[in-house]
Enzyme design. Structure first.
Site, PDB file in Angstrom:
ATOM      1  N   GLU A   1      -8.998   4.048  -2.886  1.00 47.93           N
ATOM      2  CA  GLU A   1      -7.746   3.870  -3.628  1.00 47.93           C
ATOM      3  C   GLU A   1      -8.026   3.147  -4.940  1.00 47.93           C
ATOM      4  OE1 GLU A   1      -4.404   2.321  -1.480  1.00 47.93           O
ATOM      5  OE2 GLU A   1      -5.126   3.047   0.473  1.00 47.93           O
TER       6      GLU A   1
ATOM      7  N   GLU B   1     -10.394  12.403   6.785  1.00 45.22           N
ATOM      8  CA  GLU B   1     -10.244  13.733   6.194  1.00 45.22           C
ATOM      9  C   GLU B   1     -11.598  14.449   6.085  1.00 45.22           C
ATOM     10  OE1 GLU B   1      -7.981  11.437   3.050  1.00 45.22           O
ATOM     11  OE2 GLU B   1      -7.379  13.499   2.584  1.00 45.22           O
TER      12      GLU B   1
ATOM     13  N   ARG C   1      -8.447   3.694  12.644  1.00 44.57           N
ATOM     14  CA  ARG C   1      -7.624   4.878  12.950  1.00 44.57           C
ATOM     15  C   ARG C   1      -7.118   4.911  14.376  1.00 44.57           C
ATOM     16  NH1 ARG C   1      -6.252   6.089   7.935  1.00 44.57           N
ATOM     17  NH2 ARG C   1      -8.051   6.573   6.635  1.00 44.57           N
TER      18      ARG C   1
ATOM     19  N   GLU D   1     -10.472   3.899   2.959  1.00 47.12           N
ATOM     20  CA  GLU D   1      -9.546   4.680   2.146  1.00 47.12           C
ATOM     21  C   GLU D   1      -9.873   4.378   0.688  1.00 47.12           C
ATOM     22  OE1 GLU D   1      -5.443   4.176   3.417  1.00 47.12           O
ATOM     23  OE2 GLU D   1      -5.769   5.697   4.970  1.00 47.12           O
TER      24      GLU D   1
ATOM     25  N   ASP E   1       0.846  -1.184   0.000  1.00 46.56           N
ATOM     26  CA  ASP E   1       0.000   0.000   0.000  1.00 46.56           C
ATOM     27  C   ASP E   1       0.889   1.244   0.000  1.00 46.56           C
ATOM     28  OD1 ASP E   1      -2.492   1.277  -0.007  1.00 46.56           O
ATOM     29  OD2 ASP E   1      -2.401   1.597   2.150  1.00 46.56           O
TER      30      ASP E   1
ATOM     31  N   GLN F   1      -4.359   2.383  14.661  1.00 41.90           N
ATOM     32  CA  GLN F   1      -3.212   2.931  13.920  1.00 41.90           C
ATOM     33  C   GLN F   1      -2.467   3.996  14.729  1.00 41.90           C
ATOM     34  OE1 GLN F   1      -4.433   4.289  10.054  1.00 41.90           O
ATOM     35  NE2 GLN F   1      -2.378   4.888   9.404  1.00 41.90           N
TER      36      GLN F   1
ATOM     37  N   LYS G   1      -4.505  -2.107   9.601  1.00 35.38           N
ATOM     38  CA  LYS G   1      -4.776  -2.293   8.175  1.00 35.38           C
ATOM     39  C   LYS G   1      -4.954  -3.767   7.827  1.00 35.38           C
ATOM     40  CE  LYS G   1      -3.670   2.054   6.829  1.00 35.38           C
ATOM     41  NZ  LYS G   1      -4.384   2.878   5.839  1.00 35.38           N
TER      42      LYS G   1
ATOM     43  N   HIS H   1      -4.166  13.913   0.243  1.00 38.11           N
ATOM     44  CA  HIS H   1      -4.358  13.056   1.422  1.00 38.11           C
ATOM     45  C   HIS H   1      -3.185  13.200   2.388  1.00 38.11           C
ATOM     46  CE1 HIS H   1      -5.236   9.508   3.873  1.00 38.11           C
ATOM     47  NE2 HIS H   1      -4.032   9.057   3.602  1.00 38.11           N
TER      48      HIS H   1
ATOM     49  N   THR I   1      -9.017  -5.588   3.186  1.00 38.77           N
ATOM     50  CA  THR I   1      -8.899  -4.637   2.087  1.00 38.77           C
ATOM     51  C   THR I   1      -9.811  -5.183   0.999  1.00 38.77           C
ATOM     52  OG1 THR I   1      -6.654  -3.951   2.624  1.00 38.77           O
ATOM     53  CG2 THR I   1      -7.332  -3.702   0.323  1.00 38.77           C
TER      54      THR I   1
ATOM     55  N   ASP J   1      -9.062   0.379   1.375  1.00 41.54           N
ATOM     56  CA  ASP J   1      -8.114  -0.040   2.402  1.00 41.54           C
ATOM     57  C   ASP J   1      -8.694   0.317   3.773  1.00 41.54           C
ATOM     58  OD1 ASP J   1      -5.641  -0.983   3.385  1.00 41.54           O
ATOM     59  OD2 ASP J   1      -4.894   1.069   3.524  1.00 41.54           O
TER      60      ASP J   1
END
Lengths: 419, 419
Positions: A200, A360, A234, A198, A125, A237, A250, A132, A254, A230
């Site tokens: 992607e 975000e 949070r 996420e 990844d 993380q 993570k 971002h 996915t 993904d």
């Protein structure tokens, strides 16, 4: 390039995601049958395993499609990739001589279950979308230190967990993890409270390599693209990622979209990476337009309610192309294999509605996102369904990926209880 | 437990690494023959593929050893693992009734080429040795911030690159990479100048799982152990690793020793993890002695010169056991598979000669290590051979792993030149 006409009528409308121009590769099953390789055309799937067995597709001495994944074709390299596409176009074009033999091999997509289209060898990844990186960096380190010093020089990446990659439609269980807020005295083991998406794109390596390759070679080695979510915990993380990067945050899942869209189908949508703010070293410079103009969208639907589009952006917002990422990946001599999956990194545009993660969109949970169905979201709530959508729009046709969908189930009461 | 006597006489000496007590699993070939599964006994290898074909080993309905890796046995689970060990002991014990049938299936180890003993599904590397973490943290962040805040609460780990794992004896090419020293104005692409070893143990997952497992379950799932050298490009790492961890710095190669030493062979050497400085959360607490007393050594030999032992330490120096690492690895629901490889993290003892990397031994290049053959080393020089050695010493016998050897070749002049 205009719409290419097919005798499969449903493939000829401007907003069908699977016209003859596309021909993406997937794996499907009907009822209790074994999964087969298939190609999407209109509202049908061509059973390629059966087409090969009947001699309609014969590219190599050994069968390529007697397995439920596309890795064997990948291993054959670009000449065979092109030969298959040419053959499929010949079989499915308006007026095709062999229509009578092909028509019985079409199955209704609505009746098919879609499976993982390829065996993921390894999953990497990246963190290569600038908006971002700036957004996250500003939240975590302040606006002045938003971009790490290396960010404009290399596509930052880390190894992910291939075993956690699942196909669209797979339900995702909210994970437990070790959590410690900045004001907590001690960590605790609890369900993730800040579960996120996420947005992607995933690039799939087709051609193996065993040493450094150039950006042009890397582009040649890429087989195709999928949408990729993904899923990110949070709070897990935040506590775990220093100093060696994300790990359990993570590793829950996915999700990828079910159809591999080939580089050939995306060719008309190639576009340049943005202007470089700092000149790149030669080995990592783009040598042509290696990004793609692909419109992207994220929707969120609470259980039993209408979906809200929470973000719209475009793959061309990336700072680094997948070819640059793959070239960087090989600098150390790292061996790459058919089926390696490279996540682009979260794709965010410059304005708020273009942000590809709830982190975000809600600015770390401080600015809740309003839903059309009422209510708001900072992070994902139980039983929410998150969907990524992607489309490259040509003159009179659309290249679609199939939605990338995941419903988030509540955390288990006791993750160690054995059922 | 005393030495178990074998009719293979060379297995009965106190310093033979492969007595009947050990019986480690590898893959070998003689001359041009196909690789077979084999078990080390004294200075011989028992051809297990042939033994199975002749009906001397029959554990399951389907053959397990008609492939050149041990993953199929792993998938069968602990009861079959125990049955194989019992059968091998019966066949190779002093006075065994079937000696006449077994003896023709022994080949001289000296004539065999050893291959990867298993197919690596995914590779995870940890950072779970406290002396190493304190040493590195002190160099990079100062003594007061040496240990990251999470270090005493979770075994910090990151995903590595399975495709880069190679067997002992494979030559390792010094990589190129993007480098930027603290005083350099700009990064440059150049050969790594600070290439290093990391002395680790590798734990091999045998039993798959698909959700959180306890530490006891994790210990039950581990199939065996190897020595592991996690080659590290320190200058590439310094520039790339913030914020998402090591990537290309660790992707050139990871070398493992050729024989998988089973948990059963190591059973008499179990030992506790050190006293906890901070109480662990329940889900990650050791529930018995899950480390092992294994003496470890690193040697360095310049080309054509005698080797110098540059470090001696012990696996029991780890703060977290492999079982704790695996349990943590699954907290998020991360699926684990047979053949997953978990690197312990660098094993360093508390004093200088016990440090498991040149980074620590030379204190970041400031304190060169003296070699017996003359000269000194800060980091690895071209054509140096680095060897890890490991032994668990019982009453009158030794459990060895086979050396874990790698010679470092010079970087290519132009890594993009095609031969």
């Amino acid at each position: 390039m205009p719409l290419m006409k097919s005798w499969v009528e449903s493939a000829n409308s401007a907003d069908c995601p699977f016209p003859l121009n596309n021909l993406p590769y997937g794996v499907f099953s009907i009822a209790e049958a074994e999964p087969h390789c298939g190609v999407a055309i209109g509202d049908r799937i061509l059973d390629v395993t059966a087409a090969e067995a009947e001699g309609l597709v014969a590219l190599t001495d050994m069968p390529l499609f007697d397995v439920p994944f596309w890795n064997e074709l990948m291993e054959e390299g670009p000449a065979v990739w092109a030969a298959l596409r040419d053959r499929l176009i010949a079989l499915l074009s308006d007026g095709a001589a062999e229509r009578d033999k092909v028509e019985p091999l079409l199955v209704p997509m609505a009746e098919a279950e879609l499976h993982m289209p390829f065996a993921v060898s390894e999953y990497t990844d990246f963190y290569a979308g600038k908006n971002h990186a700036v957004n996250v960096g500003t939240m975590f380190r302040g606006a002045e230190n938003a971009l790490p010093p290396n960010w404009l020089h290399i596509p930052i990446g880390y190894n992910g967990r291939a075993s956690s990659v699942v196909v669209s439609g797979t339900e995702v269980r909210r994970p437990w993890g070790q959590l410690k807020g900045p004001n907590d005295e001690k960590p605790r083991f609890a369900p993730c409270a800040r579960f996120d998406i996420e947005l992607e794109m995933g690039a799939i390596v087709g051609t193996p390599s065993d040493g450094p390759i150039t950006v042009q070679e890397a582009d040649d080695h890429i087989f195709g693209y999928v949408l990729l979510n993904d899923w990110s915990a949070r709070d897990i993380q935040a506590w775990e990622y220093q100093p060696l990067g994300p790990f359990q945050a993570k590793a829950t899942a996915t999700t990828i979209s079910p159809w591999i869209v080939t580089k050939a189908a995306l060719e008309p949508f190639r576009t340049d990476t943005p202007a470089r703010e700092v000149e790149l070293l030669d080995h990592i410079k783009d040598c042509g337009p290696m990004l793609y103009n692909i419109e992207l969208e994220v929707t969120l639907a609470p259980e039993g309610q209408a979906e809200t589009t929470i973000a719209r952006t475009n793959y061309k917002q990336m700072y680094y192309s997948a070819a640059q990422q793959l070239a960087h990946h090989t600098t150390s001599g790292c061996p790459m294999n058919a089926g390696d999956l490279l996540g682009s990194g979260t794709i965010s545009g410059p304005t708020k509605p273009e942000r590809g993660s709830l982190l975000e969109l809600s600015w770390g949970g401080k600015e809740p996102v309003e839903l059309k169905s009422g209510g708001t979201r900072t992070f994902i709530e139980d039983n929410d369904t998150l969907t990524l959508k992607g489309a490259a729009r040509g003159a009179g046709y659309t290249i679609g990926f199939g939605d990338c969908v995941g419903k988030v189930l509540p955390a288990l009461d006791d993750p160690y209880a054995r059922g």
